[in-house]
Design an enzyme around this catalytic site. Structure first.
Site, PDB file in Angstrom:
ATOM      1  CG  ASP A  28      49.522  77.677  12.702  1.00  0.00           C
ATOM      2  OD1 ASP A  28      50.330  78.581  12.994  1.00  0.00           O
ATOM      3  OD2 ASP A  28      49.582  76.520  13.169  1.00  0.00           O
ATOM      4  CG  ASP A  30      55.852  76.707  13.459  1.00  0.00           C
ATOM      5  OD1 ASP A  30      56.698  76.138  12.762  1.00  0.00           O
ATOM      6  OD2 ASP A  30      55.938  77.898  13.815  1.00  0.00           O
TER       7      ASP A  30
HETATM    8  C1  XBP Z   1      54.442  78.517  16.533  1.00  0.00           C
HETATM    9  C2  XBP Z   1      55.199  79.143  17.597  1.00  0.00           C
HETATM   10  C3  XBP Z   1      56.596  79.487  17.335  1.00  0.00           C
HETATM   11  C4  XBP Z   1      57.526  78.336  17.035  1.00  0.00           C
HETATM   12  C5  XBP Z   1      58.949  78.796  17.134  1.00  0.00           C
HETATM   13  O1  XBP Z   1      53.258  79.256  16.339  1.00  0.00           O
HETATM   14  O2  XBP Z   1      54.699  79.400  18.680  1.00  0.00           O
HETATM   15  O3  XBP Z   1      57.076  80.159  18.470  1.00  0.00           O
HETATM   16  O4  XBP Z   1      57.331  77.296  17.975  1.00  0.00           O
HETATM   17  O5  XBP Z   1      59.218  79.876  16.304  1.00  0.00           O
HETATM   18  P1  XBP Z   1      52.304  79.002  15.054  1.00  0.00           P
HETATM   19  P2  XBP Z   1      60.012  81.174  16.821  1.00  0.00           P
HETATM   20  O6  XBP Z   1      51.854  77.579  15.125  1.00  0.00           O
HETATM   21  O7  XBP Z   1      51.191  79.973  15.286  1.00  0.00           O
HETATM   22  O8  XBP Z   1      53.089  79.289  13.817  1.00  0.00           O
HETATM   23  O9  XBP Z   1      61.181  80.678  17.620  1.00  0.00           O
HETATM   24  O10 XBP Z   1      60.429  81.881  15.562  1.00  0.00           O
HETATM   25  O11 XBP Z   1      59.060  81.971  17.670  1.00  0.00           O
HETATM   26 MG    MG Z   2      50.493  75.975  15.031  1.00  0.00          MG
END
Ligand code: XBP
Ligand code: MG
Length: 241
Positions: A28, A30
């Site tokens: 993943d 973020d």
């Molecule tokens: C992270 C998310 C994303 C980010 C924002 O998911 O839910 O929406 O917060 O990015 P993961 P966007 O941890 O699965 O990567 O604004 O581009 O959606």
């Molecule tokens: Mg995440």
């Protein structure tokens, strides 16, 4: 001496064993590779100012909103909750999110958002062991570039055999779609892989796709319920490279 039966090994020892034996590691973005959510939050707030909205997402509001995966979905959820006036249209949400994505790239280029401890060592060790690497995220694709270009440099694209982002699949996490697409691109069964996630939604997405998952706690999701994880660690350094 024979190895102890599985029931006697700790989750961490079992995770280390499975990690060493996996054919591919799926990450993943973020919260897992880097603590990016504060930059996302700042980018949303800058975008609100830029388009003339009087919204501001503080940490407490954002923590609740993070239960909604995906930036566009998060904007819609917030709009539906406050609802004084007509709801904002899908087109307006898409335009606002585009501004947010541009602000995120600019912030990422200007700020220092390092990879979390142990990440680069794990990537390099996995590469040296001949394990495949993949990205499975519900963020926008250009955000992957923004982070990995800033941290790993141009070499990052050659390091990953599969990269799946939010708009590549119909349903975001906790649906298993993104993991199923990664497995298809890797041409591997779920049991040959290990996923790394930081949130319950991410864990559920991996588990629903059958991929064993190690959780690394992050700022916003540290109190989530991680039942079903192979192991839960504060930092990937605990796994050893
Ligand atoms: C992270 C998310 C994303 C980010 C924002 O998911 O839910 O929406 O917060 O990015 P993961 P966007 O941890 O699965 O990567 O604004 O581009 O959606
Ligand atoms: Mg995440």
């Amino acid at each position: 001496m024979n190895a102890p039966p599985a029931a006697m090994t700790s989750p961490l020892a079992e995770a280390r064993r499975r990690l060493a034996q996996a054919t591919a590691l799926i990450f993943d973005i973020d919260g897992t590779l880097a603590e990016t959510e504060e930059l996302h939050r700042a980018a949303f707030n800058e975008a609100f100012v830029q388009v003339g909205l009087d919204w501001h997402w503080g940490r407490r509001i954002y923590r609740d909103l993070l239960r909604v995966p995906g930036g566009k979905e998060r904007i819609r959820a917030f709009d539906q909750k406050r609802r004084s006036g007509p709801p904002i249209s899908d087109k307006a949400i898409a335009e606002l999110h585009q501004v947010k994505t541009e602000r995120f790239a600019a912030l990422m280029a200007a700020a220092t958002c390092p990879l979390r401890p142990g990440v680069e060592a794990l990537l390099d060790a996995a590469h040296a062991r001949g394990q495949k690497l993949a990205i499975c995220t519900t963020t926008t694709r250009v955000n992957i570039d923004a982070l990995l270009e800033a941290t790993l440099g141009a070499r990052w694209e050659g390091m990953f055999a599969a990269v799946v982002a939010a708009d590549d699949v119909a349903r975001k996490k906790p649906a298993p779609d993104a993991y199923i697409e990664v497995l298809s691109q890797l041409d591997l069964p779920a049991s040959a892989c290990i996923a790394f996630e930081d949130s319950r939604n991410g864990l559920l997405a991996a588990v629903h796709a059958g991929v064993p998952c190690i959780v690394t706690r992050s700022i916003y999701f540290s109190d989530d319920d991680f039942t079903g994880a192979l192991a839960v660690v504060d930092e990937l350094t605990e796994l050893g490279a």
